[in-house]
Design a protein around this motif. Structure first.
Motif, PDB file in Angstrom:
ATOM      1  N   UNK A  33      72.310  20.047  58.521  1.00  0.00           N
ATOM      2  CA  UNK A  33      73.146  18.907  58.089  1.00  0.00           C
ATOM      3  C   UNK A  33      72.259  17.756  57.579  1.00  0.00           C
ATOM      4  N   UNK A  34      71.157  17.494  58.340  1.00  0.00           N
ATOM      5  CA  UNK A  34      70.249  16.424  57.888  1.00  0.00           C
ATOM      6  C   UNK A  34      69.628  16.795  56.550  1.00  0.00           C
ATOM      7  N   UNK A  35      69.263  18.084  56.406  1.00  0.00           N
ATOM      8  CA  UNK A  35      68.658  18.522  55.147  1.00  0.00           C
ATOM      9  C   UNK A  35      69.605  18.304  53.972  1.00  0.00           C
ATOM     10  N   UNK A  36      70.848  18.774  54.198  1.00  0.00           N
ATOM     11  CA  UNK A  36      71.824  18.623  53.108  1.00  0.00           C
ATOM     12  C   UNK A  36      72.133  17.148  52.823  1.00  0.00           C
ATOM     13  N   UNK A  37      72.126  16.353  53.896  1.00  0.00           N
ATOM     14  CA  UNK A  37      72.366  14.912  53.697  1.00  0.00           C
ATOM     15  C   UNK A  37      71.240  14.294  52.868  1.00  0.00           C
ATOM     16  N   UNK A  38      70.007  14.640  53.279  1.00  0.00           N
ATOM     17  CA  UNK A  38      68.856  14.092  52.546  1.00  0.00           C
ATOM     18  C   UNK A  38      68.879  14.588  51.113  1.00  0.00           C
ATOM     19  N   UNK A  39      69.197  15.895  50.947  1.00  0.00           N
ATOM     20  CA  UNK A  39      69.244  16.441  49.586  1.00  0.00           C
ATOM     21  C   UNK A  39      70.297  15.738  48.745  1.00  0.00           C
ATOM     22  N   UNK A  40      71.477  15.504  49.387  1.00  0.00           N
ATOM     23  CA  UNK A  40      72.562  14.820  48.642  1.00  0.00           C
ATOM     24  C   UNK A  40      72.178  13.395  48.259  1.00  0.00           C
ATOM     25  N   UNK A  41      71.580  12.686  49.266  1.00  0.00           N
ATOM     26  CA  UNK A  41      71.159  11.308  48.957  1.00  0.00           C
ATOM     27  C   UNK A  41      70.083  11.313  47.874  1.00  0.00           C
ATOM     28  N   UNK A  42      69.154  12.246  47.980  1.00  0.00           N
ATOM     29  CA  UNK A  42      68.091  12.326  46.981  1.00  0.00           C
ATOM     30  C   UNK A  42      68.627  12.646  45.602  1.00  0.00           C
ATOM     31  N   UNK A  43      69.592  13.626  45.596  1.00  0.00           N
ATOM     32  CA  UNK A  43      70.164  13.986  44.286  1.00  0.00           C
ATOM     33  C   UNK A  43      70.902  12.802  43.667  1.00  0.00           C
ATOM     34  N   UNK A  44      71.669  12.091  44.513  1.00  0.00           N
ATOM     35  CA  UNK A  44      72.399  10.914  43.995  1.00  0.00           C
ATOM     36  C   UNK A  44      71.419   9.837  43.512  1.00  0.00           C
ATOM     37  N   UNK A  45      70.347   9.655  44.323  1.00  0.00           N
ATOM     38  CA  UNK A  45      69.359   8.646  43.935  1.00  0.00           C
ATOM     39  C   UNK A  45      68.699   9.015  42.612  1.00  0.00           C
TER      40      UNK A  45
END
Length: 322
Positions: A33-45
């Protein structure tokens, strides 16, 4: 075994079973979940930064276009101003040369008409021109009302001067009361000053043949003898330089010439200083010719000049008021 879960991995060699506590399962899901969260935030950023970069690039391109346009206009304005500056410098140089030429010309006129003001170059040009005009006016008045210059239009020299000589016909020694101008028959004879015609006729007793006598202002008189013909009548007003007759050889004459005399009141004067009297050689006559009240004549002319100066000043004041 409730707190455990089993993971079975099968391959060609068989199946292997691994047992884990439920905590590790929860931990793994948390990590995912943390990985996907970080990936999502990174992708959005990354998407947001790309959008901002695109917008900044667009703004930068627009700024470059605007800057280039402004730079082009500034360069054009600079070149135009540079051309105007060069044109103004050339015009200023020309005007300076013209002012220098006019100043030299004005100095020449000041010397010519005898303006002797101290350091005239420090005076305004208008005042200097005014002094030249008034000085010239005074001298012109004097030269117009008193005989001056040659009495013949086409001057070719003299054949006889003023003074005692042997008469070419009678051979007797006597006073030659005038000067004789060399000329062909028909040469124009002109008045040497403004005047009224006092005499215009054939004078048998004087020996001058066709004779014209002019009466000038301030007591002067001039006589023109041996004329082939007379162009003026008694009482006629003539001006300086006007034709009054033609050269001839009438009366007691040995050949065509003009006999010219200058009188002041009842005194005969040597005409030669008057014939040489011009605005360029103005002051010499006052020392050469005696018996003429030059001081009072000059005073009278100065009064006329002052009157003209006053009238000009009044006109300037009136123009300024209007």
């Amino acid at each position: 075994m409730r707190n455990y879960f089993t993971v079975t991995i099968s391959d060609v060699h068989g199946s292997r079973h691994y047992s884990f506590k439920h905590f590790f399962r929860k931990f793994a899901w948390g990590v995912l979940a943390v990985f996907f969260l970080i990936w999502g935030v990174g992708a959005f950023s990354l998407w947001w930064l790309a959008s901002e970069a695109q917008e900044l690039e667009t703004q930068n391109a627009q700024s470059v276009v605007a800057f280039n346009k402004t730079l082009k206009k500034t360069r054009s304005d600079y070149e135009r101003l540079l051309d105007e500056k060069q044109a103004l410098e050339a015009d200023l140089e020309q005007k300076s040369a013209e002012v220098a030429f006019l100043d030299q010309s004005l100095q020449g006129l000041e010397r010519l008409v005898g303006v002797d003001a101290e350091e005239p170059e420090k005076l305004p040009y208008v005042e200097r021109v005014k002094q030249v005009q008034l000085n010239t006016l005074g001298k012109s008045i004097m030269l117009n009302m008193i005989p001056s210059g040659h009495a013949i239009a086409n001057y070719k020299g003299l054949t006889s001067k003023f003074g005692y000589r042997n008469h070419p016909i009678t051979k007797e020694r006597h006073l030659h009361g005038g000067i004789d101008y060399r000329s062909r028959t028909g040469g124009d004879v002109i008045a040497t000053a403004d005047a009224v015609v006092q005499y215009s006729s054939y004078s048998k007793n004087s020996g001058f043949g066709n004779l014209v006598t002019l009466l000038h202002p301030s007591g002067f008189k001039t006589r023109y003898g041996h004329l082939s013909q007379r162009s003026v009548k008694v009482g006629e007003v003539v001006y300086k330089g006007q034709k009054i007759g033609e050269v001839g050889s009438t009366g007691r004459s040995s050949g065509p010439h003009l006999h010219y005399e200058v009188w002041f009141l009842h005194h005969r004067l040597n005409p030669q200083p008057f014939a040489q009297w011009t605005i360029e050689k103005y002051d010499g006559i006052f020392e050469k010719v005696k018996g003429v009240p030059w001081g009072s004549l000059s005073l009278r002319v100065d009064q006329v000049v002052k009157k003209v100066e006053k009238q000009l000043s009044q006109k300037v004041v009136l123009s300024a008021v209007k």
